[in-house]
Design an enzyme around this catalytic site. Structure first.
Site, PDB file in Angstrom:
ATOM      1  N   ASP A 191       0.864  -1.175   0.000  1.00  0.00           N
ATOM      2  CA  ASP A 191       0.000   0.000   0.000  1.00  0.00           C
ATOM      3  C   ASP A 191       0.907   1.234   0.000  1.00  0.00           C
ATOM      4  O   ASP A 191       2.096   1.156   0.324  1.00  0.00           O
ATOM      5  CB  ASP A 191      -0.960   0.003   1.198  1.00  0.00           C
ATOM      6  CG  ASP A 191      -2.140   0.958   0.964  1.00  0.00           C
ATOM      7  OD1 ASP A 191      -2.097   1.748   0.001  1.00  0.00           O
ATOM      8  OD2 ASP A 191      -3.106   0.920   1.754  1.00  0.00           O
TER       9      ASP A 191
HETATM   10  C1  BGC Z   1      -4.987   3.378   0.152  1.00  0.00           C
HETATM   11  C2  BGC Z   1      -5.156   2.418  -1.005  1.00  0.00           C
HETATM   12  C3  BGC Z   1      -5.053   3.183  -2.292  1.00  0.00           C
HETATM   13  C4  BGC Z   1      -3.716   3.880  -2.330  1.00  0.00           C
HETATM   14  C5  BGC Z   1      -3.474   4.672  -3.606  1.00  0.00           C
HETATM   15  C6  BGC Z   1      -3.745   4.236   0.029  1.00  0.00           C
HETATM   16  O1  BGC Z   1      -3.770   5.249   0.958  1.00  0.00           O
HETATM   17  O2  BGC Z   1      -4.976   2.672   1.365  1.00  0.00           O
HETATM   18  O3  BGC Z   1      -6.396   1.771  -0.912  1.00  0.00           O
HETATM   19  O4  BGC Z   1      -5.236   2.330  -3.384  1.00  0.00           O
HETATM   20  O5  BGC Z   1      -3.635   4.790  -1.252  1.00  0.00           O
HETATM   21  O6  BGC Z   1      -4.163   5.854  -3.587  1.00  0.00           O
END
Ligand code: BGC
Length: 886
Positions: free
Chosen positions: A292
């Site tokens: 993530d």
């Molecule tokens: C989130 C993800 C997301 C990623 C990209 C993160 O903060 O937890 O779900 O896909 O950001 O924006």
């Protein structure tokens, strides 16, 4: 630049001063994990490619990867830096490096689970929770198809959805609404149908977040504090939280995103048991695993633990051009601390997923920028000096997807109560509408960046899981389009109103919001921490005031999850309550179709609504607050979340999981059960692993890592090259075996045969053998309205088995088409070997505790507390008219 960008920029500036110091300071993430919760070492990463269903893609990937240089391989495994995407390169929320020389492009990874984020001319679909509330497999699939087409149309290779973690363990959890509901089977089926729909369009889906991200507060590692540890025992992990991931993998998902938090003390992005052991061995996952955003906290450890892609490329102090991988991964391979074999596997997994979804054929390049809405913008938005150029082409990908969006929004609407058949409404009755939630945000539907405000009709939560509305069909406009007798009081404070006539109907709109903790909205830091489970904007008072004045009150609720309805639910004049969940752009007509009876409501609750938050155990009802060191979020309730817990404790919720009324009534009859595949105690032996690609094991020459001569570096852009001196130095150390790296305990490089529970996508192939089918007839028993019924099948395990199991657990469901009064349909539901197994921690396998003819009871009905038909697996008979077991 989007607000999300600004928030992260701000964060990075705050952390900037700490950056160089803290980057070097390891976080001790193993503090305080309670006894009994383990993050066992599991090495090495199983090579991808051992399954026949992926072997063709792996054969092609092997060809391509074997032509890549070291720097090309490390380039495709990581992002080039947050906000570093460009028009000439990629302007998405995540952008990998390329290996263009051999024909492998950069990949564009884009949010969100409900629509293409941060761009225009897209559909803002209903959120996951709304989709789950339809209980309609075909419709969920159709939404997936439409989503896939839109991502492809925008040139996004990777769809960052579906979300199945959080699963909704904590009603206050900020991101539950991105997923499909608080039950593993509902989540799993919806995720699998979404993945199928998306990937059939040639877009790689990403099931996320693995695992235990059940609250937002303290989720992230930063240089000052580790993310919380979700402490989950092995059986609970398998039977509840992993279940949707396993089904997603079974459906062929191409990528998995790890969670921010730790599990049992080990950060998910470097959790060898979770990634190497569970995902890649037991569940046979053949695609690639990404971190993530900004959750990557170590270079070598995460590589060894099985991470394949670093997103968005920066360290967790972003925007300085520092990375744990890219040039560092190049160095780690040259100096021998990361085996070349591991890098080859990472690269091959990524390339194989690209082939598996057919992206080698005619995949369009991105035609949008996540960084600006303007036609022209900075080509390298995070660089100090950046050229300008065209970054947006405004390609309209909506087609007629509003239809599927509206259908989902409509068929999710859940009628909780309808005393005296107040609904559907006749258009001749004067309507008094209360609540700001009835009308679109007066500043415009997209006025709040990342939807980080609760103003006007709530169509989605906030954070990264959003898309921009192309338009917003709001309830008040749709209601006015149906009838002229509408008075709208656009306030959340009850106004002075004329004395009602007997005909007057009051419709009160209330809502409850939540989101990602990158933003705080009205005191809520992502999770619903300040408003708890009460309606926002004093919605309860508004309902009570309306109920005091009018004798016919309808409450419409737009919500991210359960609310406590007790302040008003039993008031005699509150006759009807509709949960419209989070409808996305199609909030209006979907609702009026139900309000005025064009269709009967057919949604069912994807969670239980309790009478008080104390009806759930403390571990679930509350967020885990501050602690010195690592916050420990221990899943002491085990399997017992939502209805599983309420049933165990004999606590009656206000509305149970699966509840949902219609304007008509249904009768279930003629139930029958058939045995399909005879079961043994454990699945038959797994298939052995097939061959995997092999590559030269010689560490490449340092020259493969050099910056090309005269290369024009952009500051803060993350490259995989090293300056020649650097590469040479690393390479000198790397003469195999000379590097003393502190490998984790249990580290090994010997590939293994894999666990008995594995063998195919999602686990041992026999887990999907159908054990029993149940068939029943559903009649529309009413005389006036057509309607769609949902049949739900819950399993009760045999008595006397040596496993504690919840009284009933959802195992399958089916939704009928609209049945005219008197019309009948036949539906068939099925239970697989896995459905009737338990995860035996000692055997490390799925065990069928009912072998030897013990009686499983398959309960059929319309809700988890409305199960009046039972089918028995020992006698293969069914009985109707029984008392519900809960
Ligand atoms: C989130 C993800 C997301 C990623 C990209 C993160 O903060 O937890 O779900 O896909 O950001 O924006």
């Amino acid at each position: 630049m989007a607000c999300r960008a600004s928030a992260l920029l701000l964060l990075s500036l705050v952390l900037a001063a700490l950056g160089p110091v803290c980057h070097a300071t390891p976080v001790n993430s193993r503090d305080n994990v309670p006894a009994g919760y383990y993050a066992a070492p599991y090495y090495p990463t199983p090579h991808g490619g051992w399954l026949a269903s992926w072997s063709e893609s792996y054969a092609k990937a092997q060809q391509l990867v074997s032509r890549m240089t070291l720097a090309e391989k490390t380039n495709i495994t990581g992002g080039c830096g947050i906000y570093m995407g460009s028009a000439t390169e990629l302007p998405c929320v995540g952008n990998t490096g390329s290996a263009n020389r051999v024909g492998f492009p950069q990949l564009c990874l884009q949010d969100s689970a409900l629509g293409v984020a941060a761009t225009d001319n897209v559909t803002a679909f209903p959120a996951g929770i709304t989709t789950g509330a339809t209980w309609d497999k075909n419709l969920i699939y159709a939404r997936g198809v439409a989503l896939g087409r839109e991502f492809r149309g925008k040139g996004a290779n990777v769809y960052l959805g579906p979300t199945v973690g959080p699963l909704g363990r904590k009603p206050l959890g900020g991101r539950n609404w991105e997923g499909f509901g608080s039950d593993p089977v509902l989540q799993a089926v919806a995720a699998a149908m979404t993945i199928k729909g998306v990937q059939e369009q040639g877009v790689i889906a990403t099931i996320k977040h693995l695992v235990g991200n059940e609250q937002e507060m303290y989720r992230m590692y930063n240089p000052l504090k580790p993310g919380y540890s979700a402490n989950i025992d092995d059986r609970t992990l398998h039977e509840i939280y992993l279940w949707p991931f396993a089904e997603g993998i079974h459906a062929g998902v191409g990528s998995v995103m790890t969670a921010y938090n730790a599990v049992n003390g080990s950060a998910c992005s470097q959790h060898s048991y979770l990634i190497n052991g569970i995902l890649k061995d037991e569940l046979g996952f053949q695609g690639f695993v990404m971190s993530d955003w900004l959750s990557h906290i170590s270079g070598v450890d995460s590589a060894l633990a099985g991470l394949d892609m670093d997103m968005p490329g920066d360290t967790n102090v972003p925007l300085f051009g520092y990375s744990e991988w890219k040039y560092e991964l190049t160095r780690s391979v040259l100096n021998g601390s990361v085996p070349l074999d591991r890098l080859n596997d990472m690269a091959t997994r990524i390339v194989a997923a690209w082939y598996q979804t057919g992206q080698d054929k005619d995949f369009p390049p991105p035609n949008f920028s996540s960084n600006t809405k303007d036609r022209d913008g900075l080509l390298y938005p995070a660089a100090l000096f950046s050229p300008n150029g065209q970054v947006n082409w405004f390609v309209n990908v909506q087609a007629d997807h509003y239809k599927v969006a509206r259908q989902v929004a409509q068929d999710a609407i859940t009628l909780l109560k309808n005393n005296g058949s107040l609904l559907p409404l006749s258009t001749s009755r004067p309507l008094k509408i209360f609540g700001t939630d009835a009308q679109v945000n007066s500043d415009g539907p997209n006025a709040c960046l990342n939807r980080a405000c609760d103003k006007g009709t709530l169509g989605m939560g906030w954070g990264s899981g959003i898309a921009d509305y192309p338009y917003f069909d709001d309830p008040i406009t749709a209601i006015r389009g149906r009838t002229s007798g509408v008075t709208f009081y656009n306030s959340d404070v009850f106004p002075a109103v004329p004395t009602p006539t007997a005909d007057d109907v009051a419709i009160v709109f209330i809502n409850s919001d939540a989101g990602e903790n990158s933003f705080t909205v009205e005191g809520n830091h992502g999770d619903r921490d300040s408003a708890k489970l009460a309606a926002w904007h004093r919605g309860d008072a508004l309902v009570k005031s309306a109920a005091a004045k009018y004798s016919d009150v309808v409450v419409v609720v737009h919500t991210v999850g359960p609310l406590i309805l007790e302040p008003w639910i039993d008031l005699p004049s509150v006759k009807a309550v509709l949960f419209a969940h989070l409808p996305g752009q199609e909030a209006g007509e979907s609702l009026t179709n139900v309000l005025f009876g064009d269709v009967s409501p057919s949604g069912h609750l994807p969670y239980s609504i309790t009478k008080a938050s104390t009806d759930l155990p403390n571990s679930v009802a509350n967020l885990k607050g501050y602690a010195v060191g690592q916050v420990q979020d221990t899943y002491s309730e085990g399997l017992y979340i939502d209805y599983r817990y309420l049933n165990k404790m004999g606590i009656k919720p206000r509305f149970a999981f699966g509840h949902g009324l219609s304007y008509t009534t249904f009768s279930f009859s003629n139930a029958s059960i058939a045995s399909v595949t005879p079961l043994t105690l454990v699945p038959p032996p797994r298939s052995p692993k097939g061959p995997t690609p092999s590559f030269s094991s010689a560490i490449p020459p340092a020259a493969e890592a050099y910056y090309p001569a005269g290369f024009n570096r952009i500051w803060r852009y993350i490259y995989s090259y090293l300056p020649p001196d650097d590469a040479n130095a690393a390479s000198g150390v790397g003469a195999a075996g000379t590097k003393q790296y502190a490998y984790p305990s249990g580290y090994s490089t010997t590939q293994t045969a894999g666990p008995a529970a594995g063998g195919d996508l999602g686990g041992n192939a026999a887990l999907w053998d159908v054990a029993w089918t149940v068939t029943l007839t559903i009649d529309n028993a009413g005389t006036q309205f057509p309607g769609r019924a949902v049949a739900q099948a819950y399993l009760q395990y045999p008595a006397g088995i040596p496993y504690d199991t919840p009284v009933v657990q959802l195992r399958d469901f089916a939704k009928t088409d609209a049945l005219a009064p008197g019309e009948a349909a036949t539906v068939t539901l099925q239970l697989t070997r896995k459905d009737v197994s338990v995860w035996d921690v000692e055997a490390q396998n799925w065990v069928v505790p009912g072998v030897g003819g013990k009686r499983y009871t398959i309960w059929l009905g319309e809700a988890s507390d409305a199960l009046f038909t039972a089918c028995y697996t020992d006698t293969l008979t069914c009985e109707s008219g029984l008392k519900s077991p809960v």
